[in-house]
Enzyme design. Structure first.
Site, short mmCIF file in Angstrom:
data_model
loop_
_atom_site.label_atom_id
_atom_site.label_comp_id
_atom_site.label_asym_id
_atom_site.label_seq_id
_atom_site.Cartn_x
_atom_site.Cartn_y
_atom_site.Cartn_z
N GLU A 177 8.27 116.34 43.82
CA GLU A 177 9.22 117.46 43.92
C GLU A 177 10.27 117.42 42.80
O GLU A 177 11.32 116.80 42.93
CB GLU A 177 9.94 117.44 45.27
CG GLU A 177 10.92 118.59 45.44
CD GLU A 177 11.64 118.59 46.78
OE1 GLU A 177 12.47 119.48 47.00
OE2 GLU A 177 11.35 117.70 47.61
N LYS A 222 5.60 120.06 44.63
CA LYS A 222 6.59 120.86 45.34
C LYS A 222 7.67 121.29 44.33
O LYS A 222 8.69 120.62 44.18
CB LYS A 222 7.22 120.08 46.50
CG LYS A 222 8.26 120.89 47.29
CD LYS A 222 8.76 120.15 48.52
CE LYS A 222 9.83 120.97 49.25
NZ LYS A 222 10.29 120.33 50.49
N SER A 263 12.36 126.20 49.01
CA SER A 263 13.03 127.50 49.07
C SER A 263 14.26 127.56 48.19
O SER A 263 14.66 128.63 47.73
CB SER A 263 13.38 127.87 50.52
OG SER A 263 14.13 126.84 51.13
N GLY A 264 14.91 126.41 47.94
CA GLY A 264 15.92 126.28 46.91
C GLY A 264 17.04 127.29 46.89
O GLY A 264 17.34 127.87 45.85
N GLY A 265 17.71 127.52 48.02
CA GLY A 265 18.86 128.40 48.03
C GLY A 265 18.55 129.86 48.27
O GLY A 265 19.46 130.69 48.36
#
Length: 341
Positions: A177, A222, A263-265
Site C-alpha cells: 500500500e 493497494k 478510499s483516501g479521504g
C-alpha cells in the site's frame, strides 16, 4: 481453501467482492468512537467489530477479506468464538496490519517513513498461526509542488519490498500500500500533479519488489486513486477513472492478480463512483476492487451509536455500502441504485 499464495491472492480480489479494512489503530478507533460519544474500551472495540463480522449478507456476498489490528486478531466474540473464526465462517479471509505507523523521516522535512520491520519475521509467523493469511503495510507519501523527494519515495518503496518478501516467506500474501495523501498538507495539488507522483511511486515500488524477489502473482496492490487534493478543484468521475487506469497500465505488471483501492479521504459515494467508472469503462488485466475502511464503516458506526438495540440498523448500513461497492467492483453501480437501495 488452498494455501498457495497465488490462490489466496486471487480469492482476495474475487469479482464483486472487496476487502474490509478494520485495522484502525487504538488512536483512530478512539476518534471514531468519540464521534458517537462512546468510550473506546477493549469490549467496545470487540462489540463493534463483532457486529460487522456478523452482518452475514455483507460478509458472505461482498467481503473477500478483512484486515485486522493485532488486538482484534487475538479477540473472541461475546460467545467465545474467535473473531478470526467468524470471518472464516462467512467465507472471508482474515488478514493483519503489520506496520508500526509512519514516523518522521530523519533529514527529510515534512516526509515520513513507515516503521515496523524489526522483528517482523517472528510476528508474521505468529500471525500465521493465529489464522492470518494476508497482511498490510502502508507507506505514506507526501505531495505538494516540491514533495515528495526521491529519497523518501525510494526508502518507503524499499520498506514495502522488504515487508512483502518477509510475508511471502511466511506463507502470507502481502498487500502493498503506497498512499499519496489526498488530504495531506497543503492538499491543494491538482489531479495532474497526483498523476506525476503516483507514476513515480509505482515505478519505484515495482522496481524494489523485483529486486527483493517478491512473487508478483502472490501479492495485492493497494494504491490511491489519481485524484486532486482536498482543497483543490474537484475533477470529474470520468477524469479520475481515466487517469487512474492510465497510471496503472503504465506501471503495474499484468501478473499482479488484483488491485484493491484505498478510499483516501473521498466520501463514501465518491469512492464507489470512481471504482465503478473504472470497471465499466476499461478493459484491464487485473481485477479492480476496494479495500475501504471509513468508506465502508462511517454509516454503520453512526447507526450503531454503541447500543445493542441499534445493531440491526448498523448492519443494514454496512451491508448497503458493501453491496454498493460490490456492484462498483463489477462496473454495475449507478446513482439510482444508491438512492433506491
Amino acid at each position: 481453501m488452498s494455501e498457495r499464495l497465488e490462490d489466496i491472492a486471487i480469492a482476495m480480489v474475487a469479482k464483486g467482492k472487496g476487502i474490509l479494512a478494520a485495522d484502525e489503530s487504538s488512536g483512530t478507533i478512539k476518534k471514531r468512537f468519540d464521534s458517537i460519544n462512546l468510550t473506546s474500551t477493549e469490549d467496545a472495540r470487540r462489540d463493534y467489530r463483532e457486529m460487522l463480522f456478523r452482518a452475514d449478507d455483507a460478509m458472505k456476498n461482498y467481503i473477500s477479506g478483512v484486515i485486522l489490528y493485532d488486538e482484534t486478531l487475538r479477540q473472541s466474540a461475546r460467545d467465545g468464538t474467535r473473531l478470526a473464526d467468524l470471518i472464516k465462517a462467512a467465507g472471508s479471509i482474515p488478514g493483519i496490519k503489520v506496520d508500526a505507523g509512519a514516523k518522521n523521516l530523519a533529514g527529510f522535512n515534512g516526509e515520513t517513513i513507515t516503521e515496523g520491520l524489526d522483528g517482523l519475521r517472528e510476528r508474521l509467523n505468529e500471525y500465521y498461526e493465529l489464522g492470518a493469511r494476508f497482511a498490510k503495510w502502508r507507506g505514506v507519501v507526501a505531495i505538494s509542488d516540491t514533495l515528495p523527494t526521491w529519497g523518501a519515495v525510494r526508502q518507503n518503496a524499499q520498506a514495502l519490498a522488504r515487508y512483502a518478501a518477509l510475508c511471502q516467506e511466511a506463507g502470507i500474501v502481502p498487500i502493498v500500500e503506497p498512499e499519496i495523501l489526498m488530504d495531506g498538507v497543503p492538499g491543494d495539488h491538482s489531479i495532474e500533479r497526483c498523476y506525476e507522483v503516483t507514476d513515480l511511486v509505482l515505478k519505484t515500488v515495482f522496481n524494489e519488489l523485483y529486486d527483493a524477489r517478491v512473487k508478483l502473482e502472490g501479492m495485492i496492490l493497494k494504491p490511491n486513486m489519481v485524484i486532486d487534493g482536498k482543497n483543490a478543484r474537484k475533477a470529474s468521475v470520468e477524469q479520475v477513472a481515466e487517469l487512474t487506469v492510465r497510471v496503472l497500465k503504465a506501471n503495474v505488471p499484468s501478473s499482479v492478480p488484483g488491485i484493491a483501492f484505498l478510499s483516501g479521504g473521498q466520501s463514501d459515494v465518491e469512492a464507489t463512483a470512481h471504482l465503478s467508472a473504472m470497471n465499466a469503462g476499461y478493459d484491464m488485466p487485473w481485477n479492480l476492487t476496494f479495500s475501504y475502511g471509513r468508506a465502508l464503516q462511517a454509516a454503520a458506526i453512526k447507526a450503531w451509536g454503541g447500543k445493542d438495540e441499534n445493531v440491526p440498523a448498523a448492519q443494514a448500513a454496512f451491508t448497503h455500502r458493501a453491496r454498493m461497492n460490490g456492484l462498483a467492483a463489477t462496473g454495475a453501480w449507478t446513482e439510482a441504485q444508491e438512492k433506491n437501495a
